[in-house]
Motif scaffolding. Structure first.
Motif, short mmCIF file in Angstrom:
data_model
loop_
_atom_site.label_atom_id
_atom_site.label_comp_id
_atom_site.label_asym_id
_atom_site.label_seq_id
_atom_site.Cartn_x
_atom_site.Cartn_y
_atom_site.Cartn_z
N ALA A 8 0.83 -1.31 0.06
CA ALA A 8 0.14 0.06 -0.18
C ALA A 8 1.00 1.24 -0.02
N VAL A 9 0.47 2.12 -0.70
CA VAL A 9 0.94 3.64 -0.65
C VAL A 9 0.75 4.18 0.52
N VAL A 10 1.81 4.86 1.14
CA VAL A 10 1.73 5.49 2.31
C VAL A 10 2.07 7.04 2.15
N PHE A 11 1.02 8.00 2.79
CA PHE A 11 1.13 9.45 2.43
C PHE A 11 1.47 10.00 3.70
N LYS A 12 2.07 10.94 3.77
CA LYS A 12 2.29 11.75 5.05
C LYS A 12 1.18 12.40 5.54
N PRO A 13 0.76 12.44 6.68
CA PRO A 13 -0.67 13.28 7.13
C PRO A 13 -0.28 14.68 7.27
N TYR A 14 -1.41 15.32 7.05
CA TYR A 14 -1.52 16.61 7.47
C TYR A 14 -2.63 17.49 7.71
N ASP A 15 -2.86 18.20 8.59
CA ASP A 15 -4.09 18.76 9.37
C ASP A 15 -4.02 20.16 8.97
N GLN A 16 -4.85 20.83 8.27
CA GLN A 16 -4.91 22.28 8.28
C GLN A 16 -5.52 22.89 9.31
N ASP A 17 -6.13 21.98 10.23
CA ASP A 17 -6.96 22.78 11.30
C ASP A 17 -5.98 22.39 12.69
N GLN A 18 -4.93 21.98 12.45
CA GLN A 18 -4.03 21.80 13.53
C GLN A 18 -3.62 22.87 14.26
#
Length: 512
Positions: A8-18
């Motif tokens: 499976a392809v793994v993407f780095k998480p990001y959270d604009q509301d962090q």
């Protein structure tokens, strides 16, 4: 037989509301060696008193001139020239936000500061920055500089113009037609015109022309059989010629010796622009930008309204002297600057001229052209020339030649005693009678000195260095950074743009 497994392809998480505990500092987001830090440091070091004096005081508080200068210089360094785009950058670009301390001057404020507050004093700021380069040992204003010019298009309308030749043609036509009307009136009303002279309107002064038309009209008003065409011409002349002549006088004042100007930027002159590598182009309103460089840094700039380079050198040197209270040891330039006037000027100021004359390159390959005036030996003690067959050519007098800039050259004339039967007559000269040679001795001596200087070891070095020192600066500004047309109109405002371009170029090169 192995079993194929898919990964499976793994993407780095990001959270604009962090939410962060503390907001990041803009300073932390800018690299230590980023050019914006150099801009900030340099402009913080310069003296802004010349700009401060332009503020009257009182009323609402103003943005600090240092802040606005940083915005403009950093914008020009990054090819952002429009005041609206600069305003936008102060709101979205962290480098501009850091420079301004999160202040957001609008485009009106930026444009007024550029067009009004910097007008007439930006060169003082420019010279301070050059002196910082001198202090760093990067350039030396006492040493040789490389000078060249380029034309940059004005922001004016390309199709609204006034031509000096057109004005002269119109005035000549009015004079001719008025003269014809005057002669007609003298023919049919000799008694009424006997105390009048056509010399009254020789100068084409509007009031005198108006009086002349009135005189003609009064003289023929009671005459029979005056052609309808004459009456119509007089009516048209009375209504239009005086006001047209007033307009022509105003236009000639604006021309101030130029051949043209644009109606929407009266300081811009129409010049032939080099549009492509084949040097094809068209006439456009433009300014002639002159710069002197060293190690590709701009040490001096000046703006001119003439298309030729040779007439710009005197004021360009004066500008250099005003900036640094001294002149460079030498000036290296191409043949566009080679003239008797310029050689004499540099000699008087103690500046070594490494400037080609127009036939220098050809002489290097082919030598001095046989039978040319330059090939004739001059006996200075007895003041005569020696023709190719060894015959003395006697001095017969001098004449003056005045250049477009008003410089007076003394041309000495010599004539051979007897060219009849000379075997070289056909190739020596084509005129009838004995050959007459004209020589500018001052220019001749200057050319000899310059030729020896250019062929010296130092001269050869300078000739090789000139194309790679000054010409790439124009390439960087016009091609690499896309500045091919001014945004502002009027000589004083355009000079501000040139100053900002020059400061930005020097700081860009310094940070590199």
């Amino acid at each position: 037989m192995g079993i194929k497994r898919s990964s499976a392809v793994v993407f780095k998480p990001y959270d604009q509301d962090q939410i962060s505990l503390l907001p990041p500092s803009l300073d932390e987001l800018i690299a230590e060696n980023h050019p914006v830090r150099i801009i900030n440091k340099v402009i913080n070091e310069i003296d802004t008193k010349p700009i401060n004096r332009k503020y009257k005081g009182g009323g609402a508080s103003s943005y600090h001139p240092r802040l606005l200068l940083k915005v403009l210089v950093y914008g020009y360094l990054n090819n952002v020239y429009s005041s609206r785009k600069l305003e936008e950058q102060t709101r979205v670009n962290i480098h501009f936000m850091w420079l301004t301390g999160m202040k957001t001057p609008d485009h009106h404020t930026i444009n007024r500061f550029r067009g009004e507050k910097l007008s007439g004093i930006l060169k003082e700021i420019f010279s301070q920055i050059v002196q910082l380069l001198v202090a760093e040992g990067i350039v030396n204003v006492k040493e040789a500089v490389f000078t060249d010019g380029t034309k940059i298009e004005s922001a004016a309308n390309r199709y609204t113009f006034v031509w000096g030749k057109a004005i002269k043609t119109s005035k000549d036509r009015i004079k001719s037609q008025l003269d014809a009307l005057w002669k007609y009136a003298q023919g049919v009303a000799a008694e009424e015109m006997q105390d009048s002279s056509s010399s009254e309107f020789e100068s084409l002064a509007p009031e005198k022309v108006k009086a002349a038309i009135r005189k003609i009209d009064e003289a023929i008003s009671d005459k029979q059989d005056v052609p309808k065409k004459i009456k119509q011409k007089l009516s048209y002349a009375a209504k239009n010629w005086p006001q047209n002549l007033e307009r022509y006088d105003e236009q000639e004042k604006l021309l101030a010796g130029r051949n043209s100007y644009s109606k929407t930027d009266q300081d811009a002159t129409f010049m032939r622009m080099k549009e492509d590598h084949m040097l094809n182009g068209q006439l456009k309103p433009a300014y002639n930008l002159q710069i002197s460089t060293q190690q590709q840094f701009i040490l001096n700039y000046s703006l001119h309204q003439t298309s030729t380079d040779y007439g710009t050198l005197a004021s360009h040197i004066e500008s250099y002297q005003a900036l640094y209270n001294q002149t460079p040891a030498a000036i290296v330039a191409d043949a566009g600057y080679g003239s008797d006037q310029n050689y004499g000027l540099l000699e008087d100021k103690g500046i070594a001229a490494y400037i080609k004359y127009n036939t220098f390159d050809k002489e290097q390959k082919e030598g001095i052209k046989a039978f040319s005036n330059d090939s004739l030996h001059h006996n200075e003690a007895e003041n005569y020339l020696v023709c190719p067959m060894g015959q003395q050519m006697a001095y017969i007098g001098d004449r003056q030649r005045v250049s477009a800039s008003g410089y007076v050259q003394i041309i000495s004339c010599y004539q051979a005693r007897n060219c009849h039967g000379c075997p070289m007559a056909g190739v020596c000269h084509s005129a009838k009678g004995n050959r007459i040679a004209e020589v500018n001795h001052s220019l001749r001596k200057h050319k000899q000195v310059v030729k020896e200087r250019l062929n010296s070891e130092q001269g050869i070095k300078y000739r090789k260095q000139r194309p790679v020192d000054v010409e790439p600066v124009f390439a960087h500004i016009k091609s690499n950074h896309g500045f091919k047309r001014f945004l502002l109109r009027g000589l004083s405002k355009v000079e501000v743009e040139v100053g900002l371009l020059s400061i930005a170029h020097n700081l860009r090169k310094w940070t590199a």
